[in-house]
Design a protein around this motif. Sequence first.
Motif, PDB file in Angstrom:
ATOM      1  N   GLN A  31       0.818  -1.213   0.000  1.00 37.01           N
ATOM      2  CA  GLN A  31       0.000   0.000   0.000  1.00 37.01           C
ATOM      3  C   GLN A  31       0.851   1.262   0.000  1.00 37.01           C
ATOM      4  O   GLN A  31       0.451   2.274  -0.558  1.00 37.01           O
ATOM      5  N   SER A  32       2.028   1.177   0.601  1.00 40.28           N
ATOM      6  CA  SER A  32       2.919   2.342   0.591  1.00 40.28           C
ATOM      7  C   SER A  32       3.883   2.299  -0.601  1.00 40.28           C
ATOM      8  O   SER A  32       4.755   3.148  -0.722  1.00 40.28           O
ATOM      9  N   ALA A  33       3.710   1.284  -1.455  1.00 39.21           N
ATOM     10  CA  ALA A  33       4.534   1.110  -2.663  1.00 39.21           C
ATOM     11  C   ALA A  33       6.022   0.967  -2.333  1.00 39.21           C
ATOM     12  O   ALA A  33       6.879   1.390  -3.100  1.00 39.21           O
ATOM     13  N   ASP A  34       6.316   0.336  -1.190  1.00 39.67           N
ATOM     14  CA  ASP A  34       7.710   0.067  -0.825  1.00 39.67           C
ATOM     15  C   ASP A  34       8.094  -1.297  -1.404  1.00 39.67           C
ATOM     16  O   ASP A  34       8.237  -2.294  -0.703  1.00 39.67           O
ATOM     17  N   ILE A  35       8.232  -1.319  -2.714  1.00 38.21           N
ATOM     18  CA  ILE A  35       8.469  -2.559  -3.449  1.00 38.21           C
ATOM     19  C   ILE A  35       9.810  -3.189  -3.066  1.00 38.21           C
ATOM     20  O   ILE A  35       9.919  -4.412  -2.958  1.00 38.21           O
ATOM     21  N   LYS A  36      10.815  -2.370  -2.830  1.00 44.08           N
ATOM     22  CA  LYS A  36      12.132  -2.911  -2.498  1.00 44.08           C
ATOM     23  C   LYS A  36      12.073  -3.726  -1.212  1.00 44.08           C
ATOM     24  O   LYS A  36      12.528  -4.876  -1.169  1.00 44.08           O
ATOM     25  N   LEU A  37      11.500  -3.163  -0.158  1.00 39.58           N
ATOM     26  CA  LEU A  37      11.422  -3.879   1.113  1.00 39.58           C
ATOM     27  C   LEU A  37      10.481  -5.076   1.004  1.00 39.58           C
ATOM     28  O   LEU A  37      10.747  -6.137   1.572  1.00 39.58           O
ATOM     29  N   LEU A  38       9.405  -4.945   0.255  1.00 43.31           N
ATOM     30  CA  LEU A  38       8.481  -6.046   0.054  1.00 43.31           C
ATOM     31  C   LEU A  38       9.210  -7.231  -0.603  1.00 43.31           C
ATOM     32  O   LEU A  38       9.080  -8.375  -0.161  1.00 43.31           O
ATOM     33  N   ARG A  39       9.996  -6.950  -1.631  1.00 39.88           N
ATOM     34  CA  ARG A  39      10.756  -8.015  -2.308  1.00 39.88           C
ATOM     35  C   ARG A  39      11.771  -8.646  -1.362  1.00 39.88           C
ATOM     36  O   ARG A  39      11.961  -9.861  -1.368  1.00 39.88           O
ATOM     37  N   GLU A  40      12.408  -7.821  -0.542  1.00 42.94           N
ATOM     38  CA  GLU A  40      13.379  -8.349   0.416  1.00 42.94           C
ATOM     39  C   GLU A  40      12.713  -9.310   1.388  1.00 42.94           C
ATOM     40  O   GLU A  40      13.242 -10.374   1.692  1.00 42.94           O
ATOM     41  N   LYS A  41      11.530  -8.946   1.875  1.00 42.88           N
ATOM     42  CA  LYS A  41      10.818  -9.800   2.829  1.00 42.88           C
ATOM     43  C   LYS A  41      10.361 -11.098   2.168  1.00 42.88           C
ATOM     44  O   LYS A  41      10.422 -12.162   2.783  1.00 42.88           O
ATOM     45  N   LEU A  42       9.913 -11.019   0.924  1.00 39.72           N
ATOM     46  CA  LEU A  42       9.507 -12.233   0.210  1.00 39.72           C
ATOM     47  C   LEU A  42      10.705 -13.146  -0.027  1.00 39.72           C
ATOM     48  O   LEU A  42      10.602 -14.367   0.149  1.00 39.72           O
ATOM     49  N   ASP A  43      11.843 -12.577  -0.402  1.00 35.84           N
ATOM     50  CA  ASP A  43      13.056 -13.379  -0.598  1.00 35.84           C
ATOM     51  C   ASP A  43      13.485 -14.033   0.709  1.00 35.84           C
ATOM     52  O   ASP A  43      13.848 -15.206   0.743  1.00 35.84           O
ATOM     53  N   GLN A  44      13.412 -13.253   1.773  1.00 39.48           N
ATOM     54  CA  GLN A  44      13.839 -13.743   3.079  1.00 39.48           C
ATOM     55  C   GLN A  44      12.984 -14.936   3.529  1.00 39.48           C
ATOM     56  O   GLN A  44      13.515 -15.959   3.948  1.00 39.48           O
ATOM     57  N   ILE A  45      11.663 -14.815   3.416  1.00 33.81           N
ATOM     58  CA  ILE A  45      10.801 -15.897   3.892  1.00 33.81           C
ATOM     59  C   ILE A  45      10.955 -17.138   3.017  1.00 33.81           C
ATOM     60  O   ILE A  45      10.879 -18.263   3.504  1.00 33.81           O
ATOM     61  N   SER A  46      11.212 -16.957   1.742  1.00 35.93           N
ATOM     62  CA  SER A  46      11.434 -18.101   0.847  1.00 35.93           C
ATOM     63  C   SER A  46      12.722 -18.828   1.200  1.00 35.93           C
ATOM     64  O   SER A  46      12.790 -20.054   1.122  1.00 35.93           O
ATOM     65  N   GLN A  47      13.737 -18.064   1.576  1.00 35.94           N
ATOM     66  CA  GLN A  47      15.023 -18.661   1.919  1.00 35.94           C
ATOM     67  C   GLN A  47      14.982 -19.336   3.285  1.00 35.94           C
ATOM     68  O   GLN A  47      15.622 -20.356   3.499  1.00 35.94           O
ATOM     69  N   GLU A  48      14.206 -18.758   4.210  1.00 33.26           N
ATOM     70  CA  GLU A  48      14.127 -19.322   5.556  1.00 33.26           C
ATOM     71  C   GLU A  48      13.316 -20.611   5.604  1.00 33.26           C
ATOM     72  O   GLU A  48      13.595 -21.491   6.408  1.00 33.26           O
ATOM     73  N   ASP A  49      12.289 -20.703   4.765  1.00 26.45           N
ATOM     74  CA  ASP A  49      11.414 -21.876   4.789  1.00 26.45           C
ATOM     75  C   ASP A  49      10.880 -22.120   3.380  1.00 26.45           C
ATOM     76  O   ASP A  49      10.079 -21.341   2.876  1.00 26.45           O
ATOM     77  N   GLU A  50      11.314 -23.205   2.763  1.00 28.93           N
ATOM     78  CA  GLU A  50      10.934 -23.465   1.371  1.00 28.93           C
ATOM     79  C   GLU A  50       9.445 -23.735   1.201  1.00 28.93           C
ATOM     80  O   GLU A  50       8.930 -23.702   0.084  1.00 28.93           O
ATOM     81  N   ARG A  51       8.719 -23.964   2.297  1.00 25.85           N
ATOM     82  CA  ARG A  51       7.269 -24.147   2.184  1.00 25.85           C
ATOM     83  C   ARG A  51       6.593 -22.881   1.673  1.00 25.85           C
ATOM     84  O   ARG A  51       5.484 -22.927   1.152  1.00 25.85           O
ATOM     85  N   TYR A  52       7.247 -21.730   1.806  1.00 26.98           N
ATOM     86  CA  TYR A  52       6.651 -20.458   1.402  1.00 26.98           C
ATOM     87  C   TYR A  52       7.027 -20.037  -0.018  1.00 26.98           C
ATOM     88  O   TYR A  52       6.613 -18.978  -0.469  1.00 26.98           O
TER      89      TYR A  52
END
Length: 137
Positions: free
Chosen positions: A81-102
Amino acid sequence: MISSASVSQADQQFALDSGGDYFLAKPVDSQELFNTLSKLLELTWIYEAAEETIPQTETAVLAEELLPPRPFLENLLELAQSADIKLLREKLDQISQEDERYVAFAAPLSELAKQFRSEDIEVRLQHYLNRDLTHAR
Protein backbone atom coordinates in the motif's frame (compact mmCIF):
# COMPACT_ATOMS: atom_id res chain seq x y z
CA MET A 1 11.83 17.28 -10.08
CA ILE A 2 13.18 17.32 -6.53
CA SER A 3 12.09 15.22 -3.59
CA SER A 4 13.07 15.78 0.01
CA ALA A 5 11.89 15.06 3.54
CA SER A 6 12.77 18.66 4.37
CA VAL A 7 9.50 20.37 3.50
CA SER A 8 9.79 23.87 4.88
CA GLN A 9 8.81 26.61 2.46
CA ALA A 10 12.40 27.91 2.47
CA ASP A 11 13.81 24.45 1.64
CA GLN A 12 11.29 23.96 -1.14
CA GLN A 13 12.06 27.37 -2.62
CA PHE A 14 15.82 26.71 -2.40
CA ALA A 15 15.36 23.40 -4.23
CA LEU A 16 13.31 25.06 -6.95
CA ASP A 17 15.74 27.97 -7.25
CA SER A 18 18.58 25.44 -7.64
CA GLY A 19 17.09 24.11 -10.84
CA GLY A 20 14.18 21.94 -9.86
CA ASP A 21 10.92 22.44 -11.67
CA TYR A 22 8.69 20.63 -9.19
CA PHE A 23 8.97 19.63 -5.52
CA LEU A 24 7.61 16.43 -3.98
CA ALA A 25 7.71 15.97 -0.22
CA LYS A 26 8.82 12.59 1.15
CA PRO A 27 7.40 10.10 1.64
CA VAL A 28 6.41 10.43 -1.98
CA ASP A 29 2.82 9.58 -2.80
CA SER A 30 2.97 7.34 -5.87
CA GLN A 31 -0.14 8.85 -7.44
CA GLU A 32 1.23 12.37 -7.02
CA LEU A 33 4.54 11.23 -8.55
CA PHE A 34 2.80 9.73 -11.58
CA ASN A 35 0.64 12.84 -12.03
CA THR A 36 3.71 15.07 -11.82
CA LEU A 37 5.65 12.94 -14.32
CA SER A 38 2.65 13.05 -16.61
CA LYS A 39 2.59 16.86 -16.52
CA LEU A 40 6.33 17.43 -16.77
CA LEU A 41 6.95 14.86 -19.51
CA GLU A 42 3.62 15.34 -21.28
CA LEU A 43 2.77 11.67 -20.84
CA THR A 44 -0.56 9.96 -21.13
CA TRP A 45 -0.75 6.87 -18.95
CA ILE A 46 -2.48 3.82 -20.35
CA TYR A 47 -3.80 1.61 -17.58
CA GLU A 48 -4.43 -2.09 -17.76
CA ALA A 49 -7.51 -3.16 -15.87
CA ALA A 50 -6.54 -4.88 -12.64
CA GLU A 51 -8.26 -8.11 -11.90
CA GLU A 52 -10.44 -7.82 -8.81
CA THR A 53 -10.60 -11.54 -8.26
CA ILE A 54 -8.08 -14.30 -8.49
CA PRO A 55 -8.84 -16.80 -11.27
CA GLN A 56 -10.37 -20.13 -10.25
CA THR A 57 -7.26 -22.06 -11.22
CA GLU A 58 -5.25 -20.00 -8.75
CA THR A 59 -7.92 -20.38 -6.06
CA ALA A 60 -7.47 -24.14 -6.16
CA VAL A 61 -3.74 -23.70 -5.69
CA LEU A 62 -4.31 -21.23 -2.85
CA ALA A 63 -6.41 -23.71 -0.93
CA GLU A 64 -3.43 -26.08 -0.81
CA GLU A 65 -0.85 -23.37 -0.26
CA LEU A 66 0.58 -22.72 3.17
CA LEU A 67 0.52 -19.03 4.00
CA PRO A 68 2.86 -17.17 6.34
CA PRO A 69 1.49 -15.96 9.67
CA ARG A 70 -1.21 -13.30 9.47
CA PRO A 71 1.00 -10.49 10.91
CA PHE A 72 3.53 -11.15 8.14
CA LEU A 73 0.79 -10.89 5.50
CA GLU A 74 -0.47 -7.66 7.08
CA ASN A 75 3.07 -6.26 6.99
CA LEU A 76 3.40 -7.15 3.31
CA LEU A 77 0.06 -5.46 2.64
CA GLU A 78 1.26 -2.27 4.33
CA LEU A 79 4.41 -2.33 2.20
CA ALA A 80 2.36 -2.82 -0.97
CA GLN A 81 0.00 0.00 0.00
CA SER A 82 2.92 2.34 0.59
CA ALA A 83 4.53 1.11 -2.66
CA ASP A 84 7.71 0.07 -0.82
CA ILE A 85 8.47 -2.56 -3.45
CA LYS A 86 12.13 -2.91 -2.50
CA LEU A 87 11.42 -3.88 1.11
CA LEU A 88 8.48 -6.05 0.05
CA ARG A 89 10.76 -8.01 -2.31
CA GLU A 90 13.38 -8.35 0.42
CA LYS A 91 10.82 -9.80 2.83
CA LEU A 92 9.51 -12.23 0.21
CA ASP A 93 13.06 -13.38 -0.60
CA GLN A 94 13.84 -13.74 3.08
CA ILE A 95 10.80 -15.90 3.89
CA SER A 96 11.43 -18.10 0.85
CA GLN A 97 15.02 -18.66 1.92
CA GLU A 98 14.13 -19.32 5.56
CA ASP A 99 11.41 -21.88 4.79
CA GLU A 100 10.93 -23.46 1.37
CA ARG A 101 7.27 -24.15 2.18
CA TYR A 102 6.65 -20.46 1.40
CA VAL A 103 8.21 -20.48 -2.07
CA ALA A 104 4.82 -21.17 -3.70
CA PHE A 105 3.36 -18.22 -1.79
CA ALA A 106 6.22 -15.80 -2.45
CA ALA A 107 7.02 -16.53 -6.11
CA PRO A 108 3.92 -14.97 -7.72
CA LEU A 109 4.11 -11.94 -5.42
CA SER A 110 7.79 -11.48 -6.22
CA GLU A 111 6.97 -11.60 -9.92
CA LEU A 112 4.32 -8.90 -9.48
CA ALA A 113 6.79 -6.83 -7.43
CA LYS A 114 9.38 -7.04 -10.23
CA GLN A 115 6.75 -5.46 -12.48
CA PHE A 116 5.92 -2.81 -9.82
CA ARG A 117 2.30 -4.01 -9.73
CA SER A 118 1.63 -3.01 -6.12
CA GLU A 119 -2.13 -2.80 -6.65
CA ASP A 120 -2.24 -6.41 -7.87
CA ILE A 121 -0.14 -7.43 -4.87
CA GLU A 122 -2.61 -5.63 -2.60
CA VAL A 123 -5.55 -7.48 -4.18
CA ARG A 124 -3.84 -10.83 -3.72
CA LEU A 125 -2.84 -10.13 -0.12
CA GLN A 126 -6.34 -8.90 0.72
CA HIS A 127 -7.64 -12.14 -0.75
CA TYR A 128 -5.30 -14.15 1.49
CA LEU A 129 -6.28 -12.14 4.57
CA ASN A 130 -10.03 -12.31 3.88
CA ARG A 131 -10.15 -16.06 3.27
CA ASP A 132 -10.03 -18.76 5.87
CA LEU A 133 -6.83 -20.34 4.57
CA THR A 134 -4.20 -22.22 6.52
CA HIS A 135 -1.70 -19.88 8.11
CA ALA A 136 1.52 -21.04 9.71
CA ARG A 137 1.80 -20.29 13.38
